[in-house]
Scaffold this motif. Sequence first.
Motif, PDB file in Angstrom:
ATOM      1  N   GLN A 253      66.049  31.396  71.770  1.00 50.56           N
ATOM      2  CA  GLN A 253      65.158  30.295  71.406  1.00 50.56           C
ATOM      3  C   GLN A 253      65.174  30.049  69.900  1.00 50.56           C
ATOM      4  O   GLN A 253      65.345  28.912  69.439  1.00 50.56           O
ATOM      5  N   ASP A 256      69.042  29.182  68.714  1.00 51.50           N
ATOM      6  CA  ASP A 256      69.634  27.955  69.260  1.00 51.50           C
ATOM      7  C   ASP A 256      68.713  26.744  69.162  1.00 51.50           C
ATOM      8  O   ASP A 256      69.184  25.605  69.106  1.00 51.50           O
ATOM      9  N   GLN A 257      67.385  26.991  69.155  1.00 49.99           N
ATOM     10  CA  GLN A 257      66.429  25.893  69.100  1.00 49.99           C
ATOM     11  C   GLN A 257      65.347  26.186  68.063  1.00 49.99           C
ATOM     12  O   GLN A 257      64.157  26.243  68.390  1.00 49.99           O
TER      13      GLN A 257
END
Length: 334
Positions: A253, A256-257
């Motif tokens: 999380q 990547d985001q």
Amino acid sequence: MSEVALKLDGLTVEFPTKRGPIKVVNQVNLNLRTGERLGLVGESGSGKSMTLLTTLRLTPHPGRITQGKVLYQGQDLSSLDTRSMRSLRGKDLAMIFQDPMTTLNPVYTVGEQIREALKVHNIYGGKSLPWRRQARRQAEIGRVVKLMDEVGIPSPEERYENYPHEFSGGMQQRAVIAVALSCNPKVLLADEPTTSLDVTVQAQIMALLERISLERHTSIILVTHDLSLAAEFCDLIAVMYAGSIVERGRVDQVIDQPAHPYTRGLLNALPRLDGNRESLQPIPGEIDLAELPEGCAFAPRCSCAREKCFRVQPKLASIGNAHWVSCHLQGGES
């Protein structure tokens, strides 16, 4: 789901200064379950090392906890007397300090410094009869030699009698790790364990810590400024800025985001190996804990900051699936 081994509940640490009291750790909330590996990342001065020291009740004077708790297996460590805390520190809760050259005592052999932890915590018992003391000493030395071998120190029987200056930087770090592991701790706090080591030795040290975590179900908090290192080693990541957690979640999380501008800034400042030759994008400015705005601490350095960011402090709020962020742009004001 495994039990919570260590919990920081609203932990706040203050230092008095000429410019007024400064919060070097501010409302930190973290849960570490048995066997989990948590990366605590951020720039120098973010409060990462102070968080670890305070967890072990080693906050440098005149700093003090002004709010919050440190809970080990549900027990509030601040409620323990000095003797009880010492019985936990180094045994159940151990720490790999940042610089092995200042951690190891130059006038004692490496083997004896590792053995000291076993003696302090009386792992093998026996204090009365001479024959029992001798048996205890032999058991301790045997344990130390085995530990030195496990952490990758060659010829441990011979190296037992070496002094720290006779070890390379990588070997010194392995010795510090052996000290931390000597009593089979349940929680290991690793403060920049690969600082000043070349990439080959760094990889060996991190592989060693991963093996320890898997084989012994040891919970580990890894403090680092290197997000790529945390992404490779950890299960969870907490991003720290100016003493506060601004984002936390699973590795996939956060990497990547990334939801917080500071996290994105840290990622953009990493060198890339995928052929992209674009220049690095450093985060402008620096941390000044004495000159923080009333609102978001990162606002003066944030290209996305709005007027509200300087006035209202955002709260750490969930953005779904155990991913938390403290940012008005992500709903952190709720």
